[in-house]
Design a protein around this motif. Structure first.
Motif, short mmCIF file in Angstrom:
data_model
loop_
_atom_site.label_atom_id
_atom_site.label_comp_id
_atom_site.label_asym_id
_atom_site.label_seq_id
_atom_site.Cartn_x
_atom_site.Cartn_y
_atom_site.Cartn_z
N UNK A 1 46.39 49.91 36.39
CA UNK A 1 46.73 49.26 37.70
C UNK A 1 45.18 48.82 38.31
N UNK A 2 44.19 49.53 37.81
CA UNK A 2 42.88 49.09 38.53
C UNK A 2 42.39 47.78 37.87
N UNK B 1 38.22 40.31 37.10
CA UNK B 1 37.02 39.95 37.41
C UNK B 1 36.21 41.42 37.48
N UNK B 2 35.12 41.38 36.66
CA UNK B 2 34.43 42.51 36.32
C UNK B 2 33.96 43.37 37.39
N UNK B 3 33.25 42.40 38.43
CA UNK B 3 32.73 43.11 39.48
C UNK B 3 33.69 43.72 40.74
N UNK B 4 34.99 43.00 40.82
CA UNK B 4 35.96 43.40 41.59
C UNK B 4 36.48 44.77 40.87
N UNK C 1 37.70 50.49 41.25
CA UNK C 1 37.65 51.72 40.57
C UNK C 1 36.82 52.67 41.48
N UNK C 2 35.88 52.68 42.15
CA UNK C 2 35.26 53.21 43.07
C UNK C 2 36.19 53.50 44.20
N UNK D 1 40.95 43.56 30.54
CA UNK D 1 39.62 42.89 30.94
C UNK D 1 39.02 42.19 29.86
N UNK D 2 39.43 42.46 28.54
CA UNK D 2 38.50 42.03 27.29
C UNK D 2 39.21 41.07 26.64
#
Length: 393
Positions: A118-119, A126-129, A134-135, A189-190
């Motif tokens: 889900x994250x 988008x990696x930054x997002x 996650x935080x 993500x990858x």
């Protein structure tokens, strides 16, 4: 005593027809150590009995004393070997007020699981997002810690009116941050499996990120937070359906009715037993609150040397692992081979390949659900996951 326990479990329990079948409980754990792992070891005969039992009944599961002593080190610098609680939950090392290590009598306060898939999907790739979301999810997890169900003797035997604070703080007990779907998260993500060398560092970075969060919470609250590889016995189906509803069907990510257990290699991925255990060992080390790895094997009752070879590999490479096989029986025709999963009008059902029996009340099916053996059948998501499993040996 060990010999008798193994012999009894190998024999099994009788079903309604008086046939010996595989029971789900009790769970058995066999510790691999110097005096039982080598052919010239004093208790190697017990290890051979354990291998024979595992090949037929899927237990015992195996803990490596060698890896435990190496990785479970307390503040005195001493390594310890101790069992898990339930299927996989491990306490972290603890030294009491007298400077003595303590494990028995301690407990875990509860687990809250973060859905890594889900994250990833919420970030849109988008990696930054991704790290920002996650935080945010980690902050939410802290305030949602599960309540403790206290009973006399369940967690402690305190005097009337005595507070429980001393059992909750200072590392005596733990709170677990669970996680699930590392494979799908990394895949989205990858574009690669986390076993693919270019993607593995990102998977390990996610693991370390969660461990860092646990360490920060521990310093802030004096409670021992630890990372836990959530088994998702039935929740895997709920998570998968929620993801499909929110994000649709994404190939290789949300196109199944289940998501992957903790850090595991995806059940459909072709990989041999030894490579799988070696790869997953690095993630198990980063799950101090508990985790378990397994390898899926065919009927090994006539190949105990191969089972023993896997057991020796476990001893040298990973803290906690198990071997999964099939152990079924059809009460209609007496078939004692594998009962198959087939699709019938869009639903997965169990069917005897010999007589066609599909009545679950007239068959005994034993499969590894996660850390435990299941014998009561499963929801559609877990059933699909069981059907999709490939052999590793």
């Amino acid at each position: 005593v060990i010999e008798e326990v193994l012999q009894q479990r190998y024999e099994g329990v009788k079903n309604e027809s008086g046939v010996w079948v595989t029971p789900a409980f009790p769970k058995l754990i066999y510790v691999l150590e110097e005096d039982n792992i080598y052919e010239n070891s004093e208790y190697y005969y017990l290890t051979r009995m354990a291998a024979k039992c595992t090949a037929k009944r899927m237990v015992p599961d195996y803990i490596s004393e060698k890896k435990m002593l190496e990785l479970k080190v307390d503040k005195n610098g001493e390594g310890h070997c101790y069992t898990c609680m339930g299927c996989r939950s491990f306490l972290t090392p603890f030294v009491d007020e007298n400077g003595k290590p303590k494990y028995y009598g301690r407990f875990n306060q509860g687990v809250v699981t973060i859905n890594l898939v889900d994250v990833a999907l919420s970030s849109g790739g988008n990696l930054e997002r991704f790290w920002k979301i996650f935080d945010d999810r980690l902050k939410e997890t802290l305030s949602d810690a599960a309540p403790i169900l206290w009973q006399y003797g369940a967690c402690a035997r305190l005097k009337k009116g005595e507070t429980i604070d001393k059992l909750l703080y200072g590392g005596y007990s733990t709170i677990s941050l669970g996680y699930a779907g590392l494979y799908e998260c990394v895949k989205y993500m990858t574009g690669k499996s986390h076993t693919d060398p270019p993607a593995t560092p990102f998977a390990l970075e996610i693991m370390q990120y969660m461990n860092t969060a646990c360490k920060k919470w521990k310093e802030e609250h004096n409670i021992d937070f630890s990372l836990y590889g959530t088994p998702l016995e039935s929740t895997t189906y709920k998570f998968a359906k929620c993801l499909q509803k929110r994000f649709g069907i994404i190939e290789g990510v949300t196109d199944k009715s289940y998501i992957t257990n903790s850090y595991h290699v995806h059940v459909t991925e072709e990989i041999n037993a030894f490579d799988k255990l070696k790869f997953e060992a690095q993630f198990q080390h980063l799950s101090p609150g508990g985790a378990i790895s397994y390898v899926e094997v065919p009927n090994m009752q006539q190949n105990l040397e191969a089972v023993l070879q896997v057991m020796r590999f476990i001893y040298d490479n990973i803290i906690y692992a198990e071997l999964n096989t099939k152990s079924d029986y059809c009460q209609v025709c007496g078939w004692d081979g594998e009962i198959q999963i087939v699709e019938d009008n869009g639903k997965l059902i169990w069917k005897c390949p010999k007589c066609g029996n599909t009545d679950q009340d007239k068959m005994n099916v034993a499969r590894r659900t996660c850390g435990y053996i299941g014998t009561q059948f499963w929801n559609q998501g877990r059933t699909q996951e069981i059907r999709d499993r490939v052999l590793h040996l």
